[in-house]
Design an enzyme around this catalytic site. Structure first.
Site, short mmCIF file in Angstrom:
data_model
loop_
_atom_site.label_atom_id
_atom_site.label_comp_id
_atom_site.label_asym_id
_atom_site.label_seq_id
_atom_site.Cartn_x
_atom_site.Cartn_y
_atom_site.Cartn_z
N HIS A 1 -3.84 6.00 3.28
CA HIS A 1 -4.52 4.79 2.80
C HIS A 1 -3.90 3.52 3.38
CE1 HIS A 1 -5.69 1.78 -0.33
NE2 HIS A 1 -6.75 2.53 -0.51
N SER B 1 -11.18 -1.06 -1.24
CA SER B 1 -9.91 -0.97 -0.51
C SER B 1 -10.11 -1.24 0.97
CB SER B 1 -9.36 0.46 -0.60
OG SER B 1 -8.54 0.61 -1.71
N ASP C 1 0.84 -1.20 0.00
CA ASP C 1 0.00 0.00 0.00
C ASP C 1 0.88 1.25 0.00
OD1 ASP C 1 -2.32 1.77 0.63
OD2 ASP C 1 -3.31 -0.13 1.04
#
Ligand SMILES: *[C@@H]1O[C@H](CO)[C@@H](O)[C@H](O)[C@H]1NC(C)=O
Ligand SMILES: *[C@@H]1O[C@H](CO)[C@@H](O)[C@H](O)[C@H]1NC(C)=O
Ligand SMILES: *[C@@H]1O[C@H](CO)[C@@H](O)[C@H](O)[C@H]1NC(C)=O
Ligand SMILES: *[C@@H]1O[C@H](CO)[C@@H](O)[C@H](O)[C@H]1NC(C)=O
Ligand SMILES: *[C@@H]1O[C@H](CO)[C@@H](O)[C@H](O)[C@H]1NC(C)=O
Ligand SMILES: *[C@@H]1O[C@H](CO)[C@@H](O)[C@H](O)[C@H]1NC(C)=O
Ligand SMILES: CC(=O)N[C@H]1CO[C@H](CO)[C@@H](O)[C@@H]1O
Length: 780
Positions: free
Chosen positions: A236, A569, A163
């Site tokens: 994220h 996600s 990520d």
């Protein structure tokens, strides 16, 4: 490759809001005897007498039978209101408002396994563990077998997260109580700007960066814009890693929203962060390299919330690399993508990958638009700030959309389109699309607007997702958005005000498949049903980067420890965490066995005991949207039977496809032995029948083999849903096991009997009285 995060999202809600309940809720009456508290009542599901057609009815009658307030006194409050929550999935039973006396009585009733008060007053948890049935059980003082299952998981499972890196200071990565790093771990803690050796600990046991591919395409990483180190600028990666394996954090929230305990799905698992995404993108080669490295380092599970184009098996780096991971026994979970509800929109559909779609949980963030004409319309928002609109005042409302015959591009509130004179001091209606709703809010704010109503267009329908806006702003579904616009277009002095109502739990129905969640069919190989599963992916609270505001806009100066995001996600790390939990309980299980356990125990009914709906249509969702159904973690620990698949079987699957085989099987020399008659014979836990040339005499047979992972002596019987257009025959229709790990095979024959214009959906279930091993069926 792109991150599967929804930026202009949408969630369904509105009219159903009046049925929301809070789980921790107290009703105070003048008489102490009647003071009611919420109790969670665990029921023995199999003890339901036949006179009740469903469990809900039975629970209802149980509660009625112990009620000390006369029915008459309750006539305005019908009995349904006493039961605030039916658990029919991970946990069987209900949550009900009862007096102490009633609770004592209920405890002695037949069928009641356990009853315990819901003592917390604040809203619990970051909700997804609780919604998944993990949290109430861990929190309860009850010493039941389920809590044993979950508490004793060891700390040897390592999850690699590919990520944007990790924010190591987050409380979610606090390693207090964790044992030293397992000796078999070969990973490393790479250092760089803002990331030192001490930023790794017994929770974050590895951190590496992969940027060669990025730099080859874009030139050197701009060290002003990103840390050239495992530190997460974006947020994220921190969010996904914390969702997989974050340690419990009490009092987590975003600006007061979603207050409660945040924790990952596998709070005892270790995290290894592989940073492959940089501001500007994530490159296949970096991903390939990171995946390879992660496998060599010794991860057990990989969590990947990224996707690219899925044009063929061999051209997709993620597909190729994850084949290698699977060969080494590593479970790989990937997001399906956010391109729904378009059919055949999913990515990461290789059969050795677990492909995860997104669904809602029973929490929402309602906010009201009150129009000058007295109408109140409910939408959603995560706005919280000093600048609030007065609920007593009305503010002028403006929409620059013209009308449907002559639409005005200014309705989209794009940069530079808003005129200060028209907007200043007003609430502005903006249609969603092109740029994120958060950015539109910024435009309205810059032009002097006091608030924004973000209205969905046909593209996103009535699904609205909450955003952390920089000014008072509410997202509204398409239908109600039209009503507001109509009001503005027909009233010279249209006005409105906006009110923000905080967090609500107990939302019904839930789960619902998110409209944005990418859909099947799997256009590369329709015989392999995709997605595999859905998991929570709407409005998920988890840890965040310390240098980026919750809206991710560069102008956002707010800093938060937790953020609420939506997208597949967010759903994929839920599945990775649950896979880690299964792996710790069954270390010898293959990735296919873990996936099988997750799929065959999934549920397909929501918390109103109706088929899980599809947000894009408001109709029941199909396996093209939900795969095997919604993940059911506790059941997945003991699935009874598994559909196992060896690496060579996956290779044989590739041999049936028109794909280059070069690149696959990096860890071994494999050759096609042609053991599979067709792709449909891969021992997949789902069945997708594609008649090659459908005529009324077409017949197809597929074969499956199940491995007994339950008690030695187990007898299973099959049940198949009926289909309009086909007759389905299973041979044999009973499976009698005499020992654990015994394998037994069966075949299923589909004979077409009538032409059907649409695909038909159903399921095949093996039952032994304790386990229900369900495979979805699609006949196309
Ligand atoms: C829970 O059950 C185990 C055995 O199943 C027992 O050893 C233990 O003492 C029990 N704990 C409590 C708090 O009752
Ligand atoms: C980690 O958690 C422990 C126990 O809750 C706490 O005492 C400690 O201060 C925390 N560490 C950090 C760095 O916040
Ligand atoms: C729509 O707007 C255009 C331009 O302002 C105008 O000419 C037209 O009459 C409007 N149509 C309706 C149905 O209001
Ligand atoms: C609209 O507002 C203006 C200025 O406040 C006022 O003069 C006018 O009468 C109002 N029109 C209507 C239809 O209420
Ligand atoms: C497919 O259907 C056509 C007629 O529609 C027929 O001529 C042909 O033989 C069929 N092929 C197979 C493999 O059944
Ligand atoms: C399994 O056992 C049942 C009796 O318990 C028997 O009727 C059935 O035929 C057996 N199935 C097979 C496949 O042997
Ligand atoms: C091994 C592999 O799949 N490599 C591919 C990675 O992606 C690039 C760009 O799409 C391809 O050119 C490689 O062949």
């Amino acid at each position: 490759m792109a991150m599967h995060l929804i930026i202009t999202p949408m969630e369904k809600m509105s009219c159903i809001l009046t049925f929301c309940f809070l789980l921790s809720f107290i009703v105070v009456s003048s008489n102490a005897e009647f003071v009611k508290k919420t109790y969670i009542i665990q029921m023995d599901k199999s003890a339901k007498p036949n006179i009740f057609s469903n469990h809900k009815e039975w629970y209802s009658s149980k509660v009625k039978s112990v009620m000390s307030i006369s029915l008459e006194a309750e006539r305005d409050n019908n009995n349904e209101e006493r039961i605030i929550y039916n658990y029919n999935t991970a946990f069987h039973g209900m949550a009900a408002k009862l007096s102490q006396k009633e609770a004592n009585k209920l405890e002695d009733e037949d069928g009641v396994v356990a009853i315990f008060p819901d003592t917390k007053y604040q809203l619990h948890t970051t909700r997804s563990p609780s919604f998944l049935g993990l949290e109430p059980i861990i929190q309860s003082n009850n010493n039941n077998s389920l809590s044993q299952n979950l508490v004793d998981n060891d700390q040897n499972v390592i999850v690699g997260v590919l990520d944007t890196g990790i924010w190591p200071e987050s409380e979610s990565f606090n390693d207090t109580g964790m044992k030293p790093v397992p000796s078999h771990w070969k990973g490393a803690c790479e250092t760089g700007k803002g990331f030192e050796k001490h930023h790794c600990n017994n929770k974050i046991i590895g951190a590496r960066i992969f940027y060669q591919g990025y730099e080859a395409a874009y030139g050197r990483i701009n060290e002003q814009a990103d840390y050239k180190s495992p530190r997460d600028q974006d947020g994220h990666g921190t969010h996904t890693a914390a969702t997989v394996a974050g340690s419990p954090v009490h009092g987590a929230n975003l600006l007061g929203y979603a207050y409660g305990k945040a924790r990952g799905m596998a709070p005892n698992a270790r995290i290894a962060a592989y940073k492959v995404c940089w501001s500007g993108g994530c490159f296949g080669s970096d991903i390939l390299s990171a995946l390879d490295r992660a496998v060599a380092d010794g991860v057990n599970v990989l969590s990947i919330s990224l996707g690219g184009k899925f044009s063929s098996y061999y051209l997709d780096n993620l597909s190729v690399a994850s084949f290698g991971a699977m060969e080494k026994g590593v479970f790989v979970s990937c997001s399906a993508g956010n391109a729904g509800p378009n059919p055949a929109s999913l990515t990461n559909a290789s059969p050795w990958i677990t492909t995860v779609g997104a669904s809602t949980i029973d929490r929402d963030f309602p906010a009201d638009v009150s129009l000058g004409n007295g109408r109140k319309i409910t939408g959603t928002s995560l706005y919280k700030g000093k600048t609030m609109l007065s609920v007593k005042k009305q503010y002028p409302l403006v929409y620059m959309g013209g009308n449907s015959t002559s639409p005005d591009p200014r309705s989209l509130c794009l940069k530079g389109t808003l005129n200060r004179q028209t907007v200043a001091g007003k609430i502005v209606i903006c249609d969603s699309g092109i740029i994120s709703g958060l950015q539109k809010g910024q435009e309205v704010k810059d032009a002097g607007g006091v608030g924004m109503i973000l209205t969905n267009t046909a593209a996103n329908g009535d699904e609205i997702v909450a955003d952390c806006h920089l000014l008072p702003a509410i997202a509204i579904g398409e239908k109600e958005g039209k009503e507001i616009k109509q009001y503005v277009l027909t009233n010279k002095n249209a006005t409105a005000t906006l009110a923000f109502l905080d967090t609500r739990l107990g939302f019904k129905p839930s789960p619902i498949v998110a409209a944005f969640s990418s859909r099947g069919p799997n256009y590369l190989t329709p015989e392999i049903l995709k997605p595999d599963i859905v998991a929570p992916g709407v409005n998920i609270l988890a840890a965040w980067s310390g240098v980026t505001g919750p809206s991710s806009l560069p102008t956002d100066q707010r800093r938060v420890k937790f953020n609420i995001l939506s997208g597949t996600s967010m759903s994929s790390p839920h599945v990775s965490g649950i896979a880690a939990m299964i792996k710790s309980k069954h270390p010898e299980w293959s990735p296919a066995a873990i996936k099988s356990a997750i799929m065959t125990t999934a549920y397909v009914l929501d918390n109103t005991i109706q088929p899980i709906k599809d947000s894009s249509s408001d109709e029941p969702s199909t396996p093209y949207a939900h795969g095997a159904g919604h993940i059911n973690p506790i059941k997945a620990l003991e699935p009874g039977l598994i559909y196992d698949i060896e690496p060579q079987d996956y290779f044989e699957f590739l041999c049936t496809q028109r794909t280059e085989l070069r690149g696959f099987a990096i860890y071994s020399n494999r050759v096609c032995r042609n053991t599979l008659e067709s792709a449909g014979d891969l021992n997949y836990p789902a069945i997708s029948i594609v008649f090659p040339n459908k005529t009324l005499t077409s017949e197809m047979t597929i074969r499956r083999t199940v491995t007994n992972v339950g008690p030695d002596v187990s007898k299973y019987q099959v049940i198949v849903t009926p289909f309009k257009g086909s007759v389905v025959k299973v041979e044999p229709d009973t499976l009698n096991f005499t020992r654990k790990y015994e394998k037994l095979s069966y075949k299923v024959t589909f004979k077409a009997t009538s032409r059907q214009s649409n695909p038909e959906f159903g399921g095949l279930v093996w039952k032994d009285g304790e386990h229900e091993v369900r495979s979805p069926i699609v006949i196309a």
